[in-house]
Each structure stands twice: as C-alpha cells, then as structure tokens.
Scaffold this motif. Structure first.
Motif, PDB file in Angstrom:
ATOM      1  N   ARG A   1      -0.595  -1.957   1.085  1.00  0.00           N
ATOM      2  CA  ARG A   1       0.375  -1.952  -0.002  1.00  0.00           C
ATOM      3  C   ARG A   1       1.652  -2.707   0.360  1.00  0.00           C
ATOM      4  O   ARG A   1       2.276  -3.327  -0.483  1.00  0.00           O
TER       5      ARG A   1
ATOM      6  N   THR B   1      -8.417   1.161   2.985  1.00  0.00           N
ATOM      7  CA  THR B   1      -7.149   1.052   2.254  1.00  0.00           C
ATOM      8  C   THR B   1      -7.091   1.977   1.044  1.00  0.00           C
ATOM      9  O   THR B   1      -6.014   2.196   0.488  1.00  0.00           O
ATOM     10  N   GLU B   2      -8.237   2.518   0.636  1.00  0.00           N
ATOM     11  CA  GLU B   2      -8.304   3.277  -0.608  1.00  0.00           C
ATOM     12  C   GLU B   2      -7.680   4.666  -0.502  1.00  0.00           C
ATOM     13  O   GLU B   2      -7.318   5.269  -1.504  1.00  0.00           O
TER      14      GLU B   2
ATOM     15  N   ASP C   1      -4.907   7.347   1.555  1.00  0.00           N
ATOM     16  CA  ASP C   1      -3.745   7.457   2.440  1.00  0.00           C
ATOM     17  C   ASP C   1      -4.064   8.451   3.560  1.00  0.00           C
ATOM     18  O   ASP C   1      -4.165   9.657   3.333  1.00  0.00           O
TER      19      ASP C   1
ATOM     20  N   HIS D   1      -3.804   2.134   4.462  1.00  0.00           N
ATOM     21  CA  HIS D   1      -3.313   2.338   3.094  1.00  0.00           C
ATOM     22  C   HIS D   1      -1.913   1.748   2.918  1.00  0.00           C
ATOM     23  O   HIS D   1      -1.677   0.944   2.012  1.00  0.00           O
ATOM     24  N   SER D   2      -0.990   2.154   3.787  1.00  0.00           N
ATOM     25  CA  SER D   2       0.390   1.662   3.667  1.00  0.00           C
ATOM     26  C   SER D   2       0.492   0.195   4.055  1.00  0.00           C
ATOM     27  O   SER D   2       1.278  -0.551   3.466  1.00  0.00           O
TER      28      SER D   2
END
Length: 330
Positions: free
Chosen positions: A114, A182-183, A185, A110-111
C-alpha cells in the motif's frame, strides 16, 4: 528443582473482578531476573508465522491447520527437519533463514504494497512513465486507481484498490505467494502491558529466549520498537543442544544473566514454552494471548494471566540485596 517463591494465600481482601469479568487474586513474589519468550508473549506475529507455515504445508501437501498446530512454540529447524526430512543437515540453516524471511515478508507485505502504490499511481490517476516491458501493467494500475475516484467507499473501491496493489506487486517481480501476502494485514504488533513491564525491569535483569532464529527474532522485536536485550537467546545459538519444550533456552539465558534459573521468572504463551520454563525450575507465568486458558492451564505454569497488563514489577531492596518484586493478578 523447585523455584524460590513465596505465594500469598488468597483472602477475601485480595479477591476482586478484573477487566475481563473474572475473579482474580493478587500474589506477590520476588525473583532475580525475568526470562521472556518472544512471539505470543512480547509480540504478536502469529498471523505472519501461521501464514508462513501454511505455505510450507502447501509445498509438502499437508493440511495447513495440522502443520500450524504442530509447529507452534518450537524451533523452525526442528519443525523443518520433521516436515521436510529430505533436507540434509547442511541445508537446514539456509532453509531456516529462508523460512524466517518469509515470516517477515508476510508481516510487511500488506503495508509495503500500500505504501508503494502511491508511487506507481499519481493522485490524478495517471501512471508515471514506464518502460515498454511494464506499460500494460502500469496502464492497468492507472485504470484501477482512476476508477476508485468515481466510487463511494465500499466493496467496489476495495476491489479496485486490491487490483492496483496486486498489479504493482507483480510489476515489482513478486511471485504468486508474495502477491497473495498483500491481501491480509499481518503486521507485527506489541502485546498489551509489554512496554510498561519491560520498562520497569532494570537492564541486565531480563533476557529473551525464543524459538525463532536471529533473523526473525531481531526483525520481529525491532518492528515493534523493542531493542533486543544483550542476552537474547535465539534458536540458532550454537550453545543450545535442544529447543523448547527442553529447558535449554531458559537455562542458557539465566546463565548468561548470571542468575540461578530457580530464582528467575519465565513468561510464556505456548504449551511447549511453559513446559520448558517449568523444566528449567523457574516460576512460570503463562499468558492467554495465543492459546485459550483451557489449553495452557494444565501445562504446569504457576500463574495464568490474560496478558502482561496483569503483571507489575518493582525493584526492591531486601535482606538478600536488590531484587525484583512481581505482583500478579491471576
């Protein structure tokens, strides 16, 4: 083997409400060393672990909820041998390493996605130069990013940002499960009270004994700023004959520290880990971080607390030498 413990009987003076609204009593006892489980006790990577086991479940056509429940607190090598019986003995080590790397990927995806998106899309909404092979993806990323500039915060912005992240992940060659990762956290986090408690115990007086192998265990601890102690017993340690709920990990940890297990205190969150600590003969403190109180209070722990904020440690000089005095609010 009974642990060496002196428990203060509850009296009206040591009964009080805690921050969770429960009435608790304060108990003090002495120990020589502390043996910590890792995930669910020191760190919280449960979301990443459950995502990784859910992935395994989908691969073998099993119900993810069943696989997640069946694997918690146990070694990956034992779980994979159960759910992937086709794997030969010499294949299991590689399978464990691949599985544990997938946990860390879920934790970071996730991070990571981004943080990489700004390098793909500039503040003005234009994409950096790209090769012909990914020009269409870059164009879509640019469009998705640029569209967010015209929108107020809300579902539309989130959708556009999600599209930009997914497309950039695809451009980096991630497969479907990695893009899906990735969707959500699932960042590894340190649990309440951990820093203070670890900071109050002298080096050489505590160890980690985890059902995770070295790749996952060290990766997880390092992600929350904990340096793995000199004695860190992982599931792939060749000296282990069995994992939790067998007492072997805690027995080995105590031996490596140089103390009798019956003079140690074990911190655990899972039923299998609690039973392992009890079988080792240690004092066991169970934390309600991954399971409800009702799920773990019958597993044999001497104390059940909400988290490690309910435990304090002081180094004290006694007739038996320097010992650790633990105060538990339970």
């Amino acid at each position: 083997m009974q642990p060496v413990i002196s428990i203060t009987a509850p009296t009206p003076t040591n009964l009080k409400p805690n921050t969770y609204g429960r009435i608790y009593r304060t108990t003090t006892f002495f120990a020589d060393a502390a043996l910590f489980d890792m995930d669910g006790t020191l760190t919280d990577s449960i979301a990443a672990v459950e995502a990784a086991w859910s992935k395994v479940a989908r691969e073998i056509g099993e119900d993810p909820a069943f696989v997640v429940a069946a694997t918690h607190g146990k070694r990956a090598i034992d779980n994979l041998a159960r759910f992937k019986p086709h794997l030969r003995l010499h294949e299991l080590a590689a399978a464990v390493d691949e599985f544990e790397r997938s946990i860390l990927f879920y934790a970071d995806a996730h991070s990571r996605a981004r943080s990489s998106t700004p390098s793909l899309v500039s503040d003005s909404g234009s994409s950096p130069s790209s090769t012909a092979g990914n020009s269409s993806v870059s164009s879509l990323v640019s469009s998705a990013s640029a569209s967010t500039e015209q929108l107020v915060p809300g579902p539309q912005v989130e959708l556009a940002e999600g599209l930009a992240i997914a497309l950039s992940a695809q451009r980096d060659g991630w497969c479907e499960w990695q893009v899906d990762a990735t969707e959500v956290d699932r960042t590894v986090r340190i649990l309440p009270g951990v820093k203070a408690l670890l900071g109050s115990i002298p080096k050489g007086r505590y160890a980690v004994a985890t059902s995770g192998a070295k790749t996952y265990a060290h990766g997880c601890l390092e992600r929350v700023g904990i340096t793995p102690p000199a004695v860190t017993i992982t599931a792939d340690d060749p000296r282990l004959r069995a994992g939790k709920p067998a007492p072997d990990p805690f027995l080995l940890a105590a031996k490596c520290l140089g103390y009798r297990p019956s003079r140690c205190v074990v911190f655990e969150d899972s039923p299998s880990g609690i039973r392992a600590g009890v079988a080792a003969g240690a004092v066991v403190i169970a934390v309600c971080t991954s399971h409800s109180r009702e799920q773990i209070e019958e597993c044999g722990a001497h104390f059940v607390v909400e988290n490690l904020e309910d435990v304090r440690c002081e180094e004290m000089e006694t007739d038996e030498g320097l010992r650790l005095m633990f105060t538990v609010e339970h």
